[in-house]
Design an enzyme around this catalytic site. Structure first.
Site, PDB file in Angstrom:
ATOM      1  N   ASP A 113     -17.015   7.544  -2.241  1.00 50.78           N
ATOM      2  CA  ASP A 113     -15.832   7.317  -1.393  1.00 50.78           C
ATOM      3  C   ASP A 113     -15.545   8.658  -0.714  1.00 50.78           C
ATOM      4  O   ASP A 113     -16.142   9.688  -1.077  1.00 50.78           O
ATOM      5  CB  ASP A 113     -14.655   6.862  -2.286  1.00 50.78           C
ATOM      6  CG  ASP A 113     -13.368   6.579  -1.525  1.00 50.78           C
ATOM      7  OD1 ASP A 113     -13.412   6.471  -0.283  1.00 50.78           O
ATOM      8  OD2 ASP A 113     -12.305   6.482  -2.181  1.00 50.78           O
ATOM      9  N   ARG A 148       0.881  -1.180   0.000  1.00 50.61           N
ATOM     10  CA  ARG A 148       0.000   0.000   0.000  1.00 50.61           C
ATOM     11  C   ARG A 148       0.915   1.227   0.000  1.00 50.61           C
ATOM     12  O   ARG A 148       1.638   1.454   0.974  1.00 50.61           O
ATOM     13  CB  ARG A 148      -0.919  -0.018   1.221  1.00 50.61           C
ATOM     14  CG  ARG A 148      -1.738   1.249   1.366  1.00 50.61           C
ATOM     15  CD  ARG A 148      -2.845   1.164   2.388  1.00 50.61           C
ATOM     16  NE  ARG A 148      -4.009   0.475   1.864  1.00 50.61           N
ATOM     17  CZ  ARG A 148      -5.257   0.648   2.303  1.00 50.61           C
ATOM     18  NH1 ARG A 148      -5.504   1.500   3.271  1.00 50.61           N
ATOM     19  NH2 ARG A 148      -6.249  -0.016   1.771  1.00 50.61           N
ATOM     20  N   ARG A 193     -14.257  -8.427   0.509  1.00 58.09           N
ATOM     21  CA  ARG A 193     -12.809  -8.237   0.369  1.00 58.09           C
ATOM     22  C   ARG A 193     -12.105  -9.554   0.681  1.00 58.09           C
ATOM     23  O   ARG A 193     -11.160  -9.951   0.005  1.00 58.09           O
ATOM     24  CB  ARG A 193     -12.306  -7.133   1.324  1.00 58.09           C
ATOM     25  CG  ARG A 193     -12.834  -5.732   1.020  1.00 58.09           C
ATOM     26  CD  ARG A 193     -12.280  -5.197  -0.279  1.00 58.09           C
ATOM     27  NE  ARG A 193     -10.834  -5.213  -0.331  1.00 58.09           N
ATOM     28  CZ  ARG A 193     -10.053  -4.234   0.140  1.00 58.09           C
ATOM     29  NH1 ARG A 193     -10.578  -3.151   0.643  1.00 58.09           N
ATOM     30  NH2 ARG A 193      -8.725  -4.317   0.058  1.00 58.09           N
ATOM     31  N   CYS A 229     -16.511   1.980  -0.419  1.00 52.25           N
ATOM     32  CA  CYS A 229     -15.402   1.087  -0.069  1.00 52.25           C
ATOM     33  C   CYS A 229     -15.116   1.086   1.433  1.00 52.25           C
ATOM     34  O   CYS A 229     -14.509   0.152   1.930  1.00 52.25           O
ATOM     35  CB  CYS A 229     -14.153   1.506  -0.838  1.00 52.25           C
ATOM     36  SG  CYS A 229     -13.681   3.219  -0.501  1.00 52.25           S
ATOM     37  N   GLN A 263     -10.140  -3.765  -4.103  1.00 51.19           N
ATOM     38  CA  GLN A 263     -11.473  -3.250  -3.800  1.00 51.19           C
ATOM     39  C   GLN A 263     -12.422  -3.534  -4.964  1.00 51.19           C
ATOM     40  O   GLN A 263     -13.567  -3.948  -4.766  1.00 51.19           O
ATOM     41  CB  GLN A 263     -11.388  -1.740  -3.531  1.00 51.19           C
ATOM     42  CG  GLN A 263     -12.718  -1.108  -3.165  1.00 51.19           C
ATOM     43  CD  GLN A 263     -13.231  -1.579  -1.813  1.00 51.19           C
ATOM     44  OE1 GLN A 263     -12.523  -1.552  -0.828  1.00 51.19           O
ATOM     45  NE2 GLN A 263     -14.473  -2.048  -1.765  1.00 51.19           N
TER      46      GLN A 263
HETATM   47  N1   CP Z   1     -11.577  -0.094   1.652  1.00 49.84           N
HETATM   48  C1   CP Z   1     -10.343  -0.181   2.161  1.00 49.84           C
HETATM   49  O1   CP Z   1      -9.365  -0.404   1.456  1.00 49.84           O
HETATM   50  O2   CP Z   1     -10.284  -0.017   3.510  1.00 49.84           O
HETATM   51  P1   CP Z   1      -8.946   0.124   4.378  1.00 49.84           P
HETATM   52  O3   CP Z   1      -8.320   1.439   4.017  1.00 49.84           O
HETATM   53  O4   CP Z   1      -9.427   0.070   5.797  1.00 49.84           O
HETATM   54  O5   CP Z   1      -8.036  -1.012   4.035  1.00 49.84           O
HETATM   55  N1  NVA Z   2      -9.735   6.935  -1.731  1.00 49.58           N
HETATM   56  C1  NVA Z   2      -9.452   6.478  -0.394  1.00 49.58           C
HETATM   57  C2  NVA Z   2      -9.690   5.000  -0.306  1.00 49.58           C
HETATM   58  C3  NVA Z   2      -9.449   4.373   1.031  1.00 49.58           C
HETATM   59  C4  NVA Z   2      -9.731   2.914   1.055  1.00 49.58           C
HETATM   60  C5  NVA Z   2      -8.025   6.818  -0.047  1.00 49.58           C
HETATM   61  O1  NVA Z   2      -7.146   6.662  -0.900  1.00 49.58           O
HETATM   62  O2  NVA Z   2      -7.769   7.267   1.070  1.00 49.58           O
END
Ligand code: CP
Ligand code: NVA
Length: 323
Positions: free
Chosen positions: A235, A114, A303, A275, A144
């Site tokens: 979102d 991430r 998920r 999400c 997602q």
């Molecule tokens: N939707 C999602 O990716 O949630 P998190 O940021 O909690 O992993």
């Molecule tokens: N668009 C949001 C998604 C989190 C799961 C972000 O990047 O923070």
């Protein structure tokens, strides 16, 4: 010398998943079929699928769903995980993404990353000899989108022909992956946002190339975008790492909040998706997210099932399974 005939393999074995469109349409459909299959199987039939496999999870940004669903997926499949967050690991901070990937590839069987920026993730994945999965970058959230499509398929039976509407920051990672998956599976997607937050022309052209011209359209009027939709999706208005824009986003995106009033312009059977995490009272009214049309907790559960399918497909020959 002893001839070793390699086991027949499917095309996903050993691959990376950085964007949903890294998959072909038939690979995306196969992953969803596998997710449906695994979701229906008792856990005792699953616990040998990834025995002795290790998944590393390297997260520069916070996570609840992605982290926990991957950990539970690996546990239920008989494997193990290890986790490092931003204070221990930032892609490209202590060493190049390539060096970090080459080292980690010697220790583990797959890696979920991430990141903030997408480009170091691409460099990391190119250098890795084990599958790398994007667990959310600035550009994309493919895991997602797999869970989203699984949820929509469960609710509607079929995705082709549905109309989805994404409201809010239509340039963000979740919107991009949702849109790729939707058009690849034959749905149409409307983006509802001010012009400042609409997807780029290049991205709209990319979506058309995955499907057909007109499969994705950008609107500034939220009612026009929502009219006739089967799925409404939003979102947070400000993604992680973009907090400096949050005041501006709050002001500009307010007309795109999903309320009961806006929902009334969609199909009577329309569902609401997010999400998560959600900011109640901002991009979505509490009454909508808690209402009977909300699919958000099924989405969150999915998920787990979608990522199990992904891990099994990237790491095994899927013998005896529908892939
Ligand atoms: N939707 C999602 O990716 O949630 P998190 O940021 O909690 O992993
Ligand atoms: N668009 C949001 C998604 C989190 C799961 C972000 O990047 O923070």
């Amino acid at each position: 010398m002893l001839a070793i005939t390699p086991a027949p393999s499917h095309g996903l074995l050993g691959r990376n998943l950085l964007r949903t469109s890294d998959l072909s349409i038939s690979e995306l459909e196969s992953l969803l079929r596998l997710a449906i299959y695994l979701k229906a199987r008792p856990l005792h039939e699953q616990h040998a699928l990834l025995r002795s496999r290790t998944l590393a999870m390297l997260f520069e940004k916070p996570s609840l769903r992605t982290r926990v669903s991957f950990e539970v997926a690996m546990t239920q499949l008989g494997g193990e995980t290890l986790f490092a967050n931003g204070s221990e690991f930032l892609v490209g901070s202590r060493e190049t993404p390539e060096d970090a990937a080459r080292v980690l590839s010697r220790y583990v069987d797959a890696i979920v990353v991430r990141t903030h920026a997408h480009e170091p993730l691409e460099r990391f994945a190119d250098a890795s000899s084990v599958p790398v999965i994007n667990g959310l970058s600035a550009l994309a959230h493919p895991c997602q989108s797999l869970a989203d499509m699984l949820t929509i398929a469960e609710r509607f039976g079929n995705i082709a022909g549905l109309r989805m509407c994404y409201l809010g920051d239509a340039r963000n990672n979740v919107a991009a992956s949702l849109a790729e998956a939707a058009v690849m599976l034959g749905a149409t997607i409307h983006f509802a946002s001010p012009t400042t937050h609409r997807p780029s022309e290049a991205f709209l052209a990319h979506l058309a190339s995955l499907s057909r011209p007109g499969a994705a359209r950008a609107f500034t009027d939220p009612v026009r975008a929502v009219r006739g939709a089967d799925v409404l999706y939003t979102d947070v208005w400000t993604s992680m790492g973009e907090e400096r824009y949050s005041e501006r986003n709050d002001a500009m995106l307010r007309p795109y909040a999903v309320t009961d009033d806006l929902l009334s312009f969609a199909q009577p059977h329309a569902i609401f998706m997010h999400c998560l995490p959600a900011h109640r009272g901002e991009e979505v009214a509490s009454g909508v997210i808690d209402g009977e049309r909300s699919a958000v907790f099924d989405q969150a559960e999915n998920r787990l099932h979608a990522q199990k399918a992904l891990l099994v497909a990237l790491l095994t020959d899927c013998k005896g399974m529908p892939l």
